[in-house]
Design an enzyme around this catalytic site. Structure first.
Site, mmCIF file in Angstrom:
data_model
loop_
_atom_site.group_PDB
_atom_site.id
_atom_site.type_symbol
_atom_site.label_atom_id
_atom_site.label_comp_id
_atom_site.label_asym_id
_atom_site.label_seq_id
_atom_site.Cartn_x
_atom_site.Cartn_y
_atom_site.Cartn_z
ATOM 1 N N LYS A 134 -19.663 11.565 8.558
ATOM 2 C CA LYS A 134 -19.353 12.963 8.900
ATOM 3 C C LYS A 134 -17.883 13.270 8.650
ATOM 4 O O LYS A 134 -17.539 14.348 8.195
ATOM 5 C CB LYS A 134 -19.665 13.229 10.387
ATOM 6 C CG LYS A 134 -21.136 13.198 10.714
ATOM 7 C CD LYS A 134 -21.379 13.431 12.190
ATOM 8 C CE LYS A 134 -20.901 12.306 13.069
ATOM 9 N NZ LYS A 134 -21.610 11.039 12.933
ATOM 10 N N ASP A 179 -22.337 7.424 12.290
ATOM 11 C CA ASP A 179 -21.766 6.710 11.141
ATOM 12 C C ASP A 179 -22.376 7.146 9.809
ATOM 13 O O ASP A 179 -22.514 6.340 8.894
ATOM 14 C CB ASP A 179 -21.911 5.188 11.306
ATOM 15 C CG ASP A 179 -21.389 4.722 12.651
ATOM 16 O OD1 ASP A 179 -20.282 5.166 13.010
ATOM 17 O OD2 ASP A 179 -22.073 3.954 13.325
ATOM 18 N N GLY A 211 -15.482 6.688 16.243
ATOM 19 C CA GLY A 211 -14.392 6.236 15.376
ATOM 20 C C GLY A 211 -14.454 6.856 13.995
ATOM 21 O O GLY A 211 -15.522 6.986 13.425
ATOM 22 N N HIS A 212 -13.318 7.313 13.502
ATOM 23 C CA HIS A 212 -13.303 7.727 12.108
ATOM 24 C C HIS A 212 -11.948 7.409 11.469
ATOM 25 O O HIS A 212 -10.929 7.384 12.131
ATOM 26 C CB HIS A 212 -13.690 9.199 11.923
ATOM 27 C CG HIS A 212 -13.039 10.132 12.890
ATOM 28 N ND1 HIS A 212 -13.629 10.482 14.078
ATOM 29 C CD2 HIS A 212 -11.863 10.766 12.855
ATOM 30 C CE1 HIS A 212 -12.818 11.289 14.740
ATOM 31 N NE2 HIS A 212 -11.738 11.482 14.016
ATOM 32 N N GLN A 238 -21.399 11.125 16.709
ATOM 33 C CA GLN A 238 -22.671 10.396 16.780
ATOM 34 C C GLN A 238 -23.745 11.094 15.923
ATOM 35 O O GLN A 238 -23.399 11.734 14.948
ATOM 36 C CB GLN A 238 -23.123 10.198 18.235
ATOM 37 C CG GLN A 238 -22.230 9.237 19.031
ATOM 38 C CD GLN A 238 -21.039 9.896 19.689
ATOM 39 O OE1 GLN A 238 -21.141 10.989 20.227
ATOM 40 N NE2 GLN A 238 -19.889 9.274 19.633
HETATM 41 P P1 IMP Z 1 -21.769 5.328 24.287
HETATM 42 O O1 IMP Z 1 -21.678 6.603 23.544
HETATM 43 O O2 IMP Z 1 -20.523 4.486 24.220
HETATM 44 O O3 IMP Z 1 -22.244 5.513 25.693
HETATM 45 O O4 IMP Z 1 -22.894 4.435 23.571
HETATM 46 C C1 IMP Z 1 -24.265 4.803 23.605
HETATM 47 C C2 IMP Z 1 -24.958 4.442 22.303
HETATM 48 O O5 IMP Z 1 -24.442 5.256 21.259
HETATM 49 C C3 IMP Z 1 -24.746 3.003 21.853
HETATM 50 O O6 IMP Z 1 -25.930 2.554 21.216
HETATM 51 C C4 IMP Z 1 -23.607 3.107 20.860
HETATM 52 O O7 IMP Z 1 -23.619 2.047 19.939
HETATM 53 C C5 IMP Z 1 -23.928 4.444 20.202
HETATM 54 N N1 IMP Z 1 -22.725 5.106 19.674
HETATM 55 C C6 IMP Z 1 -21.761 5.748 20.368
HETATM 56 N N2 IMP Z 1 -20.841 6.266 19.542
HETATM 57 C C7 IMP Z 1 -21.225 5.959 18.296
HETATM 58 C C8 IMP Z 1 -20.680 6.260 16.999
HETATM 59 O O8 IMP Z 1 -19.649 6.929 16.831
HETATM 60 N N3 IMP Z 1 -21.398 5.760 15.954
HETATM 61 C C9 IMP Z 1 -22.542 5.067 16.099
HETATM 62 N N4 IMP Z 1 -23.073 4.782 17.279
HETATM 63 C C10 IMP Z 1 -22.430 5.220 18.369
#
Ligand code: IMP
Length: 454
Positions: A15, A12, A39-40, A225
């Site tokens: 990017k 977040d 998400g974007h 991420q």
């Molecule tokens: P997962 O990727 O859904 O397995 O989540 C693993 C960790 O990464 C969690 O703490 C999520 O909140 C974080 N996370 C996954 N995708 C994002 C993103 O796009 N932005 C911020 N945090 C993310």
């Protein structure tokens, strides 16, 4: 040439805006890891598009590629493509044959395991990301290429589904439905395969991208991420299950490290910190129930700090794009950024959300940590140690609210002086020049210092 865009913090960082901005000069935008957890929001011709899987470049007429390092939920993929088509766009999306497929049982198990894990839960997006990468590493995954070959698909499902069903039912004591039914999965996913084939969407990613580069085209490699969510270099186990760091751009696309290293690697930095999910956060302001460890709202960090946190959260729109969860916020964490600069080898930085902090009297950064009585400048290797670190803050004079759109037009020197002092501190500490400064949500609200493709 290639330009790789990497989140330097916890995701977040904005990017999408940078991909959008520099992506204008790119012919192809490829994602190299993650799935529909990213998400974007893209604003194009005054229209807002919310995407979680399709690369944002596809909205702007670029070829969007999901690399082999991605995990792909075909349902999300086609939903997003269909929605874009209904809105009059014609996105060109390619998917690596080597990318792994997220199946419904992965999503179900993501939810089940998060509940079971309790204190070790990462607060995942429950999109099935972790369980799919688990199966990839366990050599029991289903790849995009398998969807196009019904016999192989059937064989893979017959091997893996009974194991997943037993895991859900016998280990976690849950009821299972069609998400764990071989015939249902076979019929549904074979159809996805047929559609992928009909629309000619599948590619051998590395070959596809290399041919483009050889033809003189510009390729952008888009990380999702951020570095501290990297499975190897992040705050394990509160991480995602892939490699958002720049190394992931080579493994996750099939381009050689020398090809990626020959281009630019741009670190995207948010001017403060935000985090969705659990785990320690030494520079956190206030807290968010259910995410901040041991958070007690009645015994919070004090009214002023909570107020400041709420102010930054609201000004910065710090609510998850995928899940809508309020994000935890904090001051910039320099040890985290130094770690990111080393792990990624940034050649330039884009610092976003500088406008969000405008109007504050004082802006702080966590310059170093105090860890077991010693000052350290980078992150320790274990998350338990990181949780024991206390940030030592450095204070900067705040900068005023100004007409940021005018600043973006006038260039770097128009940025308020105190904000420039802040930016130059970050750049010096990370030994990387500032290429762009985000001063608002729209892509025209960016001060461009350097365009890596020029
Ligand atoms: P997962 O990727 O859904 O397995 O989540 C693993 C960790 O990464 C969690 O703490 C999520 O909140 C974080 N996370 C996954 N995708 C994002 C993103 O796009 N932005 C911020 N945090 C993310």
């Amino acid at each position: 040439m290639t330009v790789t865009i990497v989140g330097s913090q916890l995701g977040d960082e904005g990017k999408g805006g940078v991909v959008d901005l520099y992506g204008d000069a790119a012919d192809v935008v490829a994602r190299y890891q993650g799935g529909d957890n990213a998400g974007h929001t893209v604003v194009h011709d005054g229209e807002k598009y919310k995407l979680s899987l399709v690369p944002s470049g596809a909205v702007r007429g670029k070829i969007g590629v999901l690399g082999n390092g991605c995990v792909v939920n075909p349902e999300t993929l086609f939903d997003e493509i269909d929605t874009l088509r209904e809105r009059g766009l014609d996105p060109d999306v390619r998917v690596a044959e080597r990318a792994h497929v997220i199946l419904p049982y992965h999503r179900a198990l993501d939810g089940i395991e998060e509940e079971e894990k309790d204190d070790l839960a990462a607060g995942t997006t429950k999109r099935g990301i972790g369980p799919t990468y688990e199966d990839k590493a366990g050599r029991r995954g289903v790849r995009i290429g398998d969807l196009l070959d019904p016999d192989t698909l059937r064989e893979r499902l017959e091997y893996v589904v009974p194991q997943k069903k037993a895991l859900a039912e016998d280990v976690f004591d849950k009821e299972t439905g069609e998400a764990f039914d071989i015939d249902h999965l076979y019929d549904t996913y074979r159809e996805y395969g047929e559609r992928l084939a009909e629309e000619g969407m599948t590619v051998d990613c590395g070959t596809f991208l290399q041919e483009r580069i050889d033809a003189g085209e510009n390729v952008m490699l888009e990380g999702a991420q951020g570095t501290s969510l990297d499975i190897d270099h992040g705050v394990y186990p509160y991480v995602t299950s892939s490699n958002p760091t720049a190394g992931g751009a080579t493994v996750g696309t099939g381009l050689g490290p020398t090809v990626v290293g020959d281009g630019e690697v741009i670190g995207i930095v948010k001017a403060y910190l935000s985090r969705v999910g659990t785990g320690p956060l030494p520079t956190e302001l206030g807290g968010v129930e259910g995410q901040t460890p041991d958070y007690d709202p009645d015994e919070g960090a004090g009214e002023d700090e909570e107020e400041l946190a709420t102010y930054i959260r609201d000004e910065g729109g710090e609510y998850g794009t995928v899940t809508g969860r309020p994000r935890r916020v904090g001051w910039l964490d320099m040890p985290m950024l130094r770690h990111a600069a080393r792990a990624n080898g940034f050649t330039g930085l884009a610092v976003n959300h500088v406008d969000v902090l405008a109007g504050l009297d004082e802006v702080k950064v966590g310059h170093s940590y105090e860890f077991d009585g010693e000052e350290i400048l980078t992150m320790p290797s274990t998350t338990e140690q990181w949780g024991r670190c206390e940030a030592t803050f450095k204070s900067f004079d705040g900068w005023p609210e100004v007409d940021w759109a005018a600043v973006a037009e006038d260039g770097y020197e128009a940025i308020p002086e105190n904000a420039r002092t802040y930016l130059e501190y970050v750049s010096d500490e990370l030994d990387a020049p500032v290429y762009a400064v985000g001063v608002g949500p729209g892509r025209e609200e960016t001060v461009v210092v350097e365009n890596p493709y020029e």
